[in-house]
Design a protein around this motif. Structure first.
Motif, PDB file in Angstrom:
ATOM      1  N   GLN A 222       0.818  -1.163   0.148  1.00 40.04           N
ATOM      2  CA  GLN A 222      -0.008   0.052   0.002  1.00 40.04           C
ATOM      3  C   GLN A 222       0.970   1.149   0.094  1.00 40.04           C
ATOM      4  O   GLN A 222       1.289   1.406   0.827  1.00 40.04           O
ATOM      5  N   SER A 223       0.968   1.824  -1.018  1.00 43.18           N
ATOM      6  CA  SER A 223       1.921   2.920  -1.280  1.00 43.18           C
ATOM      7  C   SER A 223       1.174   4.182  -0.775  1.00 43.18           C
ATOM      8  O   SER A 223       0.058   4.489  -1.536  1.00 43.18           O
ATOM      9  N   LYS A 224       1.860   5.110  -0.055  1.00 42.33           N
ATOM     10  CA  LYS A 224       1.311   6.386   0.407  1.00 42.33           C
ATOM     11  C   LYS A 224       1.803   7.450  -0.392  1.00 42.33           C
ATOM     12  O   LYS A 224       3.026   7.731  -0.160  1.00 42.33           O
ATOM     13  N   ALA A 225       1.008   8.252  -1.122  1.00 40.24           N
ATOM     14  CA  ALA A 225       1.623   9.328  -1.823  1.00 40.24           C
ATOM     15  C   ALA A 225       1.446  10.719  -0.847  1.00 40.24           C
ATOM     16  O   ALA A 225       0.714  10.632  -0.221  1.00 40.24           O
ATOM     17  N   ASP A 226       2.427  11.474  -0.956  1.00 41.07           N
ATOM     18  CA  ASP A 226       2.526  12.837  -0.514  1.00 41.07           C
ATOM     19  C   ASP A 226       1.516  13.716  -1.291  1.00 41.07           C
ATOM     20  O   ASP A 226       1.900  13.835  -2.542  1.00 41.07           O
ATOM     21  N   ALA A 397      -1.884   1.471  -5.127  1.00 36.25           N
ATOM     22  CA  ALA A 397      -1.250   0.244  -5.063  1.00 36.25           C
ATOM     23  C   ALA A 397       0.307   0.037  -5.823  1.00 36.25           C
ATOM     24  O   ALA A 397       0.428   0.933  -6.575  1.00 36.25           O
ATOM     25  N   LEU A 398       0.968  -0.718  -5.065  1.00 39.80           N
ATOM     26  CA  LEU A 398       2.331  -0.762  -5.541  1.00 39.80           C
ATOM     27  C   LEU A 398       2.705  -2.546  -5.673  1.00 39.80           C
ATOM     28  O   LEU A 398       2.432  -3.269  -4.563  1.00 39.80           O
ATOM     29  N   GLU A 414      -1.202  -8.586   5.980  1.00 40.88           N
ATOM     30  CA  GLU A 414      -1.621  -7.378   5.547  1.00 40.88           C
ATOM     31  C   GLU A 414      -0.647  -6.815   4.575  1.00 40.88           C
ATOM     32  O   GLU A 414       0.523  -6.869   5.108  1.00 40.88           O
ATOM     33  N   PRO A 415      -0.870  -6.410   3.544  1.00 40.71           N
ATOM     34  CA  PRO A 415       0.095  -5.491   2.709  1.00 40.71           C
ATOM     35  C   PRO A 415       0.833  -4.547   3.633  1.00 40.71           C
ATOM     36  O   PRO A 415       0.369  -3.659   4.250  1.00 40.71           O
ATOM     37  N   GLU A 416       1.915  -4.366   3.361  1.00 39.97           N
ATOM     38  CA  GLU A 416       3.010  -3.162   4.129  1.00 39.97           C
ATOM     39  C   GLU A 416       2.920  -1.824   3.618  1.00 39.97           C
ATOM     40  O   GLU A 416       2.440  -1.721   2.380  1.00 39.97           O
ATOM     41  N   ILE A 417       2.668  -1.071   4.456  1.00 42.75           N
ATOM     42  CA  ILE A 417       2.453   0.376   4.079  1.00 42.75           C
ATOM     43  C   ILE A 417       3.769   1.034   3.775  1.00 42.75           C
ATOM     44  O   ILE A 417       4.649   1.216   4.836  1.00 42.75           O
ATOM     45  N   VAL A 418       4.224   1.889   2.661  1.00 42.50           N
ATOM     46  CA  VAL A 418       5.381   2.263   2.333  1.00 42.50           C
ATOM     47  C   VAL A 418       5.150   3.701   1.742  1.00 42.50           C
ATOM     48  O   VAL A 418       4.143   3.789   0.865  1.00 42.50           O
TER      49      VAL A 418
END
Length: 1189
Positions: A222-226, A397-398, A414-418
């Protein structure tokens, strides 16, 4: 007769022209010699003026010579027993040249006040929305990021650069707006329950298959965008590893080349071949870098397939050719589907299924040395928009996959958050490239593990090596950046540097003796991760660089401009107020201030900043004006006169001002504004009752000559005003149904009526809504035509009236046809799609062209008056009097004179011509009393149709409510405005405040919110379905017109606040009466209908007319200026607030742009009224010249 008695000398009489000039009669009627006195003449002396005397009906007209334009003066001849002849001077068409100069002065003064606000906004913005400093340094293999030997695992490897490469090629598939839950399978809420069925769930099932079959080859993150989550800023972050700043969101559609070090430049510098296909935004960001590129236009959000199909045409052949080292494919279909239909539409399921097939095809073609990266640059809201920082927008998503084993551990639960920027250093080291110089991302350490680890510590040492390289690069960047800029927190910077020094020393010791140090390695890894994450958090907090000096200067300049509007709006109605001196001194000082500032900057070797120069020019022009004004007027007035706003309005403005400092109110403003407007309307009705203005008003008062006209029937009564208030409240309630919920209120549900008809699935419901939208168009057209016919302005043969009669129906027809095509374009048969596409281009442009043509015709011939010429025997006119016989007292004379003068005006302006063979020619002009408002209503209608075309179809119902609501409010406000002649005229603060508040309410009722994700980007493609090429100004203009349509319409229509009370002077024509005979003078019968003067009262006092327009403009600018000042102060004071970039900064930007649009619209509206006034003057002058001939 009057003409025979004119040889009798009379005592001098005079009349005030209103500009400090007076007209005096020196001799009798035979040799009328007016004397004009006033300060505008040379040396303030009285000049004699000669001219020609003409007899018209009951009086004389004297045409003065020597002016640039002819000046018309009239004298009435009235016979009486005691006074055989009374000469009564008045001005019929006074000093057009002077009036024209006043108009120019008014417009220039409003433009100057607008410039003051613009300069303040620009200065504040330059200090508040500064971008961070971009370093142009580049990393290279020849310069390691820090001291020490090459990391573990890279010694002895050929071509090793910082770290040995693990992959030689990479395929980067960027699926725009691929939200994280789009990659999730369908799941049930609990055991035994059916899975949740949403159109976007479970459509990327091939990803789940790969994760289950090959858990060591693939990972889903789970990709977190700024924020801001706009495409250009995300592309910068995905290639540089840096954080975008808030102001970069404004350049999302005006991309410029990235100057910072980035992954694409590192690949090119290393001789790697980069092939790109997809979104043409990359063309501007990385010009000339790609070895091969296939760009496709990206801005047309209605097009779901062109970009994706173009990529698929070249994707697989390019992969099979092997002439690439990095292949980038940027798909746009998912993002465009979200903008057009939203994520819950069946089209989204089709698009995601297509992307699933693309991923499957790529996996089947991958080689062992190739890494596949599938990533979304951002997510989307429930309505398909993005740009903000809500959880759905920043969650993407990544997916990573390699044919060789890549991950030593099994899949997590659970998918890792990066963070999204972590991909940049990870790809750089996996490909054997230097990490970009400005990266602050953290490597994903799991990808640097050894899958089959013969030694227990090998994976940990590889992870520590990658992290240490990453930390060295970030530490070097911090050292370089802190030396060039001082916006990082000093204490936090020192703490992080000490943490890195300790971790680096521990890492170097472990390299000397790596055996049996698994626990120490984990400690080093933890310390390095703490350092990298601390740096990212510090940069996020610190890279909101503020210039407090500029922010304070901009706010002070806006406050001074508001104070100027408040002062001049009061002085403009004073008897000694002159227009011309308003601009001469301020302009001279302003120019001098700009020149001095430019000279100082040049002398010190600094580059002149246009924002600073503009601000200095504004300050230089403002300060002398305020000083001179305070010395000239302020000392003579009590302090209370400086704040003339009524108590309820002042309280309302204070509430509005204070509310902008609350993030909760800004978020809930869409609900609070209708409440404030409804409360204001109830207050207006109550105030009318308290002040007794619901009773019959005195419509005409001429204090100088003690003349008064009899009052007609009441304009308003209590029941009528109450009905207006109830109608207004009902319209506000109905308009509130078209609301859009802000992201911060998840419990709120946006109105489904804001979406276009094309997004509807049911055919019958779509047809019913289409019929309602077309009905709203027709109702709007019929209402405008009936209103113009009510005041007889629709009977004129002028080109603008003919356009209203025939052009407006064509615009309605074109709009309805375009809506039909747009709502059913996807359902059109294949053989008709080319025709539908062509019509979708032609119809909106035709409607816009018709609107532009109508506006040009209106500016060319704005006088919508019907003129009829009849010949026949002259008609005797008898004036109704309350006495019998001739007037015997001054009171009787005061009663009769205005009626005779009005008839004299009618006959004179009727262009009487006598011929030998025919009787007298009488010219009758119908409905001159509504000539100004007719032009304004026509212009607003012509503006409304192209603006409506930029919105979704169902917003037409809101536009219909908008016109009805404005009509009711104008009538309610007119009930509280007294009409006095010859002036001064004024619009109360209550009317201006209510009008500005209604503009804000309409902004929210048309589905807008002051946040970037709520912008209606689809407006850019109305009439341009294929995009705009490289042009950015036209789509920006279309989107801006859609967003700020309410601001523009209400600002242009602001002069109606001044005109409407005169228009409502009589709700119907009055009867003119005639005695039946000499023996029964008191018995009367109706002779004919007499038209009230209405807006012609304004022409009787041009000085007061121009002053009222200036005062109205200044009041409106003051109310808007208070709002933008409050937003600026809130953003400044709360600049470290948690919600500053989510709430306060967007609100300030929207208010600033809205103020600019409103001020320009206000200027155009007042200019249109003045253009109509000039055309009416020219029309009268032509009649006078014809009479002379």
């Amino acid at each position: 007769m009057c003409k025979s008695l004119c040889s009798t000398p009379k005592d001098p009489d005079s009349v005030d022209l209103g500009w400090g000039l007076e007209i005096s009669i020196l001799n009798g009627c035979s040799r009328l010699m007016p004397i004009i006195c006033g300060p505008h003449l040379q040396k303030h002396r009285c000049n004699w003026w000669r001219g020609t005397l003409h007899w018209v009906g009951y009086g004389a007209v004297y045409l003065l010579e020597g002016f640039q334009e002819e000046v018309i003066l009239a004298w009435l001849c009235i016979e009486g027993p005691e006074n055989p002849l009374v000469l009564y001077p008045t001005v019929m068409n006074s000093l057009p040249a002077t009036s024209r100069m006043q108009k120019i002065s008014v417009l220039l003064f409003l433009a100057w006040v607008g410039f003051l606000f613009y300069a303040g906004i620009a200065l504040f913005t330059s200090g508040f929305l500064l971008t961070r400093l971009e370093l142009t340094n580049h990393s290279s293999c020849q310069e390691p990021p820090g001291p020490g030997s090459l990391p573990w695992g890279s010694q002895g490897k050929p071509g090793a650069c910082w770290m040995a490469s693990r992959f030689s090629r990479v395929v980067l598939v960027l699926i725009d707006a691929l939200r994280f839950d789009f990659a999730q399978p369908q799941r049930s809420h609990g055991p035994g329950e059916p899975p949740v069925s949403l159109p976007f769930l479970g459509k990327l099932d091939y990803l789940q298959t790969i994760l289950e079959i090959q858990p060591h080859h693939a990972r889903l993150y789970q990709s977190k965008a700024d924020p801001p989550t706009t495409t250009m800023q995300r592309l910068k972050a995905l290639t540089t590893g840096s954080l975008p700043t808030f102001i970069d969101a404004g350049s999302n559609f005006a991309s410029y080349a990235i100057v910072e070090d980035n992954l694409i430049k590192q690949l090119a510098s290393a001789g790697r071949r980069v092939v790109f296909m997809g979104d043409d935004t990359w063309k501007d960001l990385f010009p000339g870098v790609f070895s091969q590129a296939f760009f496709f236009p990206s801005f047309n959000v209605r097009d779901l397939h062109t970009v994706d199909n173009g990529i698929l045409e070249h994707l697989y052949p390019t992969m099979d050719s092997s002439e690439w080292d990095m292949l980038i494919a940027h798909f746009l279909g998912v993002d465009h589907c979200g903008h057009k239909h939203g994520p819950h539409h069946p089209e989204m399921a089709k698009k995601l299924s297509q992307m699933d097939q693309v991923i499957q095809g790529l996996v089947e073609r991958l080689e062992n040395d190739t890494l596949l990266v599938v990533i979304g640059d951002h997510g989307m809201t429930m309505t398909g928009d993005h740009g903000g920082d809500s959880e759905l927008e920043i969650s993407a998503a990544l997916f990573l996959y390699s044919p060789t084993a890549l991950f030593p551990s099994a899949l997590p639960q659970e998918p890792e958050i990066v963070p999204q920027i972590n991909l940049v250093p990870t790809l750089a080291l996996l490909l054997g490239l230097p990490i970009p110089f400005g990266n602050i991302g953290e490597v994903m350490v799991e990808l640097f593990s050894v899958v089959e680890d013969p030694q227990p510590h090998s994976s940990a040492l590889a992870q520590a090596s990658a992290l240490h390289l990453n930390a060295q690069q970030v530490s070097r960047f911090l050292h370089t950046y802190s030396a060039a800029a001082q916006d990082l927190q000093i204490k936090e910077l020192h703490r992080l540097q000490n943490l890195f020094s300790k971790a680096s020393a521990d890492y170097q010791r472990l390299l000397q003796s790596p055996q049996g140090a698994e626990a120490a390695l984990q400690t080093v890894i933890t310390e390095l991760q703490q350092f990298l994450r601390g740096v990212r958090a510090m940069c996020i907090e610190s890279w909101a660089r503020f210039s407090l000096v500029r922010m304070a200067g901009g706010a002070a300049l806006m406050a001074a401009a508001c104070f100027l509007c408040l002062l001049v709006s009061q002085w403009v109605t004073s008897p000694g107020f002159y227009f011309c001196p308003l601009l001469l001194t301020p302009m001279a000082y302003g120019l001098a201030g700009a020149i001095v500032c430019a000279g100082l900057l040049t002398a010190t070797g600094l580059k002149p900043d246009p924002v600073v120069l503009g601000a200095m020019a504004a300050v230089g022009s403002l300060l002398p004006f305020l000083w001179k004004a305070w010395a000239g007027w302020g000392s003579k007035r009590p302090p209370a006169a400086l704040l003339p706003i009524p108590g309820p309005v002042l309280l309302f403005l204070l509430i509005r001002f204070a509310a902008f400092f609350s993030d909760s109110f800004v978020v809930a403003e869409a609900r609070a504004t209708p409440f404030l407007l409804g409360s204001f309307i109830l207050l207006l009705v109550a105030q009318l009752h308290w002040e007794g203005k619901l009773l019959p008003p005195k419509l005409l008062t001429i204090p100088r000559f003690c003349l008064s006209a009899s009052t007609g029937p009441p304009r308003h009564n209590g029941t009528h005003a109450l009905g207006l208030g109830v109608g207004l409240l009902l319209c506000i309630r109905l308009a509130g149904l078209f609301h859009r919920c802000p992201e911060e209120t998840p419990a709120c549900h946006s109105s489904p009526w804001l979406s276009p008809l094309a997004s509807m699935v049911g055919g019958r419901a779509k047809n019913l809504w289409y019929g309602a939208c077309v009905g709203a168009l027709v109702a709007l057209l019929v209402a405008v035509r009936l209103w113009l016919r009510r005041y007889s302005n629709l009977k004129s043969p002028e080109p603008s009236v003919l356009f209203v009669r025939w052009g407006l129906p064509l615009m309605v027809l074109g709009t309805a046809a375009y809506w039909a095509l747009a709502s059913g374009a996807d359902e059109a048969p294949p053989r008709l799609r080319a025709l539908v596409a062509g019509a979708s281009v032609v119809l909106p442009r035709a409607v816009a062209g018709l609107a532009a043509s109508g506006l040009m015709l209106l500016l060319w011939r704005p006088v919508t008056v019907l003129v009829k010429a009849t010949t026949g025997a002259p008609r005797t006119r008898t004036v109704l009097t309350p006495f019998s016989g001739p007037p015997t007292s001054r009171a009787d004379l005061d009663y009769v004179v205005p009626q005779i003068y009005r008839h004299m005006q009618e006959e004179f302006r009727g262009r009487l011509e006598r011929t030998k063979s025919q009787g007298p020619l009488t010219v009758a002009a119908y409905q001159l009393g509504s000539v100004y408002s007719a032009a304004m209503v026509t212009a607003l209608t012509l503006l409304a149709f192209p603006l409506l075309l930029l919105h979704a179809e169902r917003i037409s119902l809101v536009f219909l409510l908008l016109f009805l609501q404005s009509f009711l409010l104008l009538h309610l406000l007119a009930a509280g405005i007294s009409i006095t002649t010859p002036g001064p005229f004024t619009v109360p603060w209550q009317a201006v405040s209510a009008w500005a508040l209604m503009a804000t309410q309409t902004f929210y009722s048309t589905g807008h919110q002051p946040v970037f994700p709520a912008i209606h980007w689809h407006a850019a493609f109305v009439g341009f379905p294929e995009g705009h090429g490289s042009s950015t100004w036209l789509p920006a203009l279309l989107v801006g017109a859609n967003t700020f349509a309410s601001h523009l319409l209400f600002a242009v229509g602001c002069p109606l606040l001044l005109l409407w009370p005169f228009l409502c002077e009589s709700q119907g024509p009055r009867k003119r009466w005639q005695p039946l005979g000499s023996e029964a003078e008191s018995r009367v019968r109706p002779e004919e209908e007499e038209e009230p003067l209405m807006e012609m009262r304004l022409r009787d006092a041009p000085h007061h007319f121009n002053a009222a327009l200036l005062q109205l403009g200044l009041k409106y600018l003051f109310v808007l200026g208070i709002q933008i000042l409050a937003c600026a102060l809130a953003a400044s004071i709360l600049r470290r607030h948690l919600m500053v970039w989510k709430v306060f900064a967007p609100k300030f930007i929207f208010e600033a742009v809205g103020f600019i649009v409103s001020s320009v619209g206000l200027f155009l509206g007042i200019a249109l009224v003045m253009r109509v006034d000039g055309a009416v003057s020219s029309w009268f002058r032509q009649l006078v010249l014809a009479q002379q001939r």
